[in-house]
Design an enzyme around this catalytic site. Structure first.
Site, PDB file in Angstrom:
ATOM      1  N   VAL A  77      -2.593  34.156  19.678  1.00 43.17           N
ATOM      2  CA  VAL A  77      -2.754  35.526  20.154  1.00 43.17           C
ATOM      3  C   VAL A  77      -1.614  36.403  19.651  1.00 43.17           C
ATOM      4  O   VAL A  77      -1.835  37.563  19.277  1.00 43.17           O
ATOM      5  CB  VAL A  77      -2.837  35.558  21.695  1.00 43.17           C
ATOM      6  CG1 VAL A  77      -2.865  36.996  22.210  1.00 43.17           C
ATOM      7  CG2 VAL A  77      -4.081  34.807  22.175  1.00 43.17           C
ATOM      8  N   ARG A 133      13.000  27.124  19.474  1.00 47.72           N
ATOM      9  CA  ARG A 133      12.592  26.235  18.387  1.00 47.72           C
ATOM     10  C   ARG A 133      11.877  26.965  17.259  1.00 47.72           C
ATOM     11  O   ARG A 133      11.738  26.431  16.158  1.00 47.72           O
ATOM     12  CB  ARG A 133      11.712  25.101  18.921  1.00 47.72           C
ATOM     13  CG  ARG A 133      10.358  25.519  19.432  1.00 47.72           C
ATOM     14  CD  ARG A 133       9.537  24.337  19.898  1.00 47.72           C
ATOM     15  NE  ARG A 133       8.240  24.720  20.417  1.00 47.72           N
ATOM     16  CZ  ARG A 133       8.007  25.056  21.678  1.00 47.72           C
ATOM     17  NH1 ARG A 133       8.998  25.054  22.557  1.00 47.72           N
ATOM     18  NH2 ARG A 133       6.784  25.399  22.075  1.00 47.72           N
ATOM     19  N   SER A 134      11.411  28.200  17.509  1.00 45.77           N
ATOM     20  CA  SER A 134      10.716  28.967  16.475  1.00 45.77           C
ATOM     21  C   SER A 134      11.611  29.996  15.791  1.00 45.77           C
ATOM     22  O   SER A 134      11.144  30.704  14.882  1.00 45.77           O
ATOM     23  CB  SER A 134       9.502  29.686  17.082  1.00 45.77           C
ATOM     24  OG  SER A 134       8.545  28.762  17.541  1.00 45.77           O
ATOM     25  N   CYS A 181      -9.857  36.096  28.836  1.00 46.20           N
ATOM     26  CA  CYS A 181     -10.718  36.417  27.695  1.00 46.20           C
ATOM     27  C   CYS A 181     -12.193  36.474  28.074  1.00 46.20           C
ATOM     28  O   CYS A 181     -12.917  37.382  27.667  1.00 46.20           O
ATOM     29  CB  CYS A 181     -10.490  35.411  26.566  1.00 46.20           C
ATOM     30  SG  CYS A 181     -10.517  33.685  27.083  1.00 46.20           S
ATOM     31  N   GLN A 234     -17.212  28.495  25.658  1.00 46.73           N
ATOM     32  CA  GLN A 234     -15.934  29.004  25.192  1.00 46.73           C
ATOM     33  C   GLN A 234     -15.351  28.159  24.062  1.00 46.73           C
ATOM     34  O   GLN A 234     -15.277  26.932  24.151  1.00 46.73           O
ATOM     35  CB  GLN A 234     -14.947  29.093  26.367  1.00 46.73           C
ATOM     36  CG  GLN A 234     -15.391  30.115  27.399  1.00 46.73           C
ATOM     37  CD  GLN A 234     -14.462  30.226  28.588  1.00 46.73           C
ATOM     38  OE1 GLN A 234     -14.919  30.226  29.736  1.00 46.73           O
ATOM     39  NE2 GLN A 234     -13.166  30.316  28.356  1.00 46.73           N
ATOM     40  N   GLY A 278      -9.347  29.249  22.660  1.00 50.97           N
ATOM     41  CA  GLY A 278      -8.860  29.676  23.966  1.00 50.97           C
ATOM     42  C   GLY A 278      -7.811  28.739  24.531  1.00 50.97           C
ATOM     43  O   GLY A 278      -7.048  29.113  25.427  1.00 50.97           O
ATOM     44  N   ARG A 307     -16.381  24.356  27.690  1.00 51.27           N
ATOM     45  CA  ARG A 307     -15.728  24.347  26.379  1.00 51.27           C
ATOM     46  C   ARG A 307     -16.691  23.742  25.357  1.00 51.27           C
ATOM     47  O   ARG A 307     -17.294  22.704  25.620  1.00 51.27           O
ATOM     48  CB  ARG A 307     -14.438  23.534  26.423  1.00 51.27           C
ATOM     49  CG  ARG A 307     -13.569  23.707  25.194  1.00 51.27           C
ATOM     50  CD  ARG A 307     -12.929  25.078  25.132  1.00 51.27           C
ATOM     51  NE  ARG A 307     -11.803  25.208  26.048  1.00 51.27           N
ATOM     52  CZ  ARG A 307     -11.173  26.356  26.286  1.00 51.27           C
ATOM     53  NH1 ARG A 307     -11.564  27.465  25.675  1.00 51.27           N
ATOM     54  NH2 ARG A 307     -10.160  26.395  27.128  1.00 51.27           N
ATOM     55  N   HIS A 330     -16.146  33.410  22.036  1.00 50.99           N
ATOM     56  CA  HIS A 330     -16.775  32.920  23.263  1.00 50.99           C
ATOM     57  C   HIS A 330     -18.178  33.513  23.390  1.00 50.99           C
ATOM     58  O   HIS A 330     -18.408  34.685  23.055  1.00 50.99           O
ATOM     59  CB  HIS A 330     -15.973  33.345  24.494  1.00 50.99           C
ATOM     60  CG  HIS A 330     -14.654  32.664  24.629  1.00 50.99           C
ATOM     61  ND1 HIS A 330     -14.244  31.602  23.851  1.00 50.99           N
ATOM     62  CD2 HIS A 330     -13.623  32.909  25.511  1.00 50.99           C
ATOM     63  CE1 HIS A 330     -13.029  31.222  24.228  1.00 50.99           C
ATOM     64  NE2 HIS A 330     -12.637  31.997  25.217  1.00 50.99           N
TER      65      HIS A 330
END
EC number: 1.2.1.11
Length: 339
Positions: free
Chosen positions: A14, A39-40, A131, A158, A162, A236, A243
């Protein structure tokens, strides 16, 4: 003069989509910060076609002087850092579930309840809905204005996106394992997702509903109308993005298919594609990457008084998350923070 915008969770599905949509829609920015966990730090993320941002440490970031934060880092992280950003004067549009049902935090879908944005002044936070709720209420809004909806029964289909990047990876890896006769490992999901359906999203509650189903119920009532009864079953499916929802509505008065179709065609954010022939309806494949909520299969529900049913599909990463947040930011900037 533009705005200083921070994107929290910039390395996630996202977060990356938020950066892309900010650039696509020419949001008036003077500066953009990409924030994530320690960590990123140092990783590069794209902003538009020709800009690259280096990720900064969310925990050490000073929000003083920043105007808007688009936040999608996970509920626990957001619970800590969204109030911190708001306290520094940065309005937070939060995509996590943490603040949605707090009474002093507005829960907003711009096509449905844009007036609720004004409530941001209480906490400095605006919540982005779930969502699956977002796409449903965009379609329900014009129908509710037409005939006052009293009851909604929805079954969702979905996509794995997600559940984040790990969920997408699991679908890919399981599919590949099946084709090459390797062991199929279920780690992110409770059961195999490849070539399968899982009627559980999030944890179970005492009444047998899942947390995802509960979200659709309470969020629809908060956004659209507290008197609407909602029953949701969330599933799911082995689809990467977008979705789908099968929705049945019951009205307080008779509403014809023609009236409903006309109202949906005129509604902002809705595209009706309903030709009643093979392939004459939207599916996840066609709607991935699109901004609209797509509606089809509009028909009478003969099992209840004043009932209609329809099929609804939308890109959960765009309208179901990032686009909705950016649309909120656009209204916030235009109507409340105008420079």
């Amino acid at each position: 003069m533009g705005y200083k915008v921070a994107v929290i969770g910039a390395t996630g599905n996202v977060g990356r989509e938020m950066l892309q949509i900010l650039a696509e829609r020419d949001f008036p920015v003077d500066e953009v910060a990409a924030l994530a966990s320690e960590r990123s730090v140092g990783r590069e993320v794209s902003f538009g076609e020709d800009q690259v941002l280096r990720v900064k440490d969310l925990a050490k970031f000073d929000f003083t002087g920043w105007d808007i934060a688009l936040s999608s880092p996970g509920a626990k992280v957001s619970a800590q850092h969204s109030p911190r950003a708001a306290a520094a004067g940065c309005v937070v549009i939060d995509n996590t579930s943490h603040f949605r049902m707090e009474p002093d935090v507005p829960l907003v879908v711009p096509e449905v309840n844009p007036q609720a944005i004004a409530g941001y002044r209480k906490r400095g936070i605006i919540a982005n809905p779930n969502c699956s709720t977002i796409q449903m209420v965009v379609a329900l809004k014009p129908l509710h204005e037409l005939g006052q909806i009293t009851r909604v029964v929805v079954s969702t289909y979905q996509s794995v996106s997600g559940g984040g990047k790990e969920a997408m990876d699991e679908l890919f890896n399981q599919t590949r394992a099946i084709y090459v006769n390797d062991e199929v490992k279920a780690e992110k999901f409770p059961k195999q997702i490849a070539f399968n359906l899982i009627p559980q999203i999030d944890s179970f509650m005492d009444d047998g509903s899942t947390k995802e189903e509960w979200k659709m119920v309470v969020e629809t009532r908060k956004i659209l109308d507290p008197d609407i009864a909602v029953l949701a079953t969330c599933v799911r499916v082995p689809v990467f993005v977008s979705h789908s929802e099968s929705i049945s509505v019951e009205f307080a008065r008779p509403v014809s298919v023609e009236e409903a179709t006309e109202a949906l065609r005129a509604a902002p954010g809705v595209v009706v594609l309903d030709t009643r022939e093979p392939g004459g309806y939207p599916t996840p494949v066609e709607t991935t990457g699109e901004d609209a909520v797509f509606v089809s299969r509009i028909r009478k529900d003969p099992t209840v008084k004043n009932g209609l049913a329809f099929w609804c599909v939308a890109d959960n990463l765009r309208k179901g998350a990032a686009l909705n947040a950016v649309q909120i930011a656009e209204l916030l900037a235009r109507d409340y923070l105008a420079k």
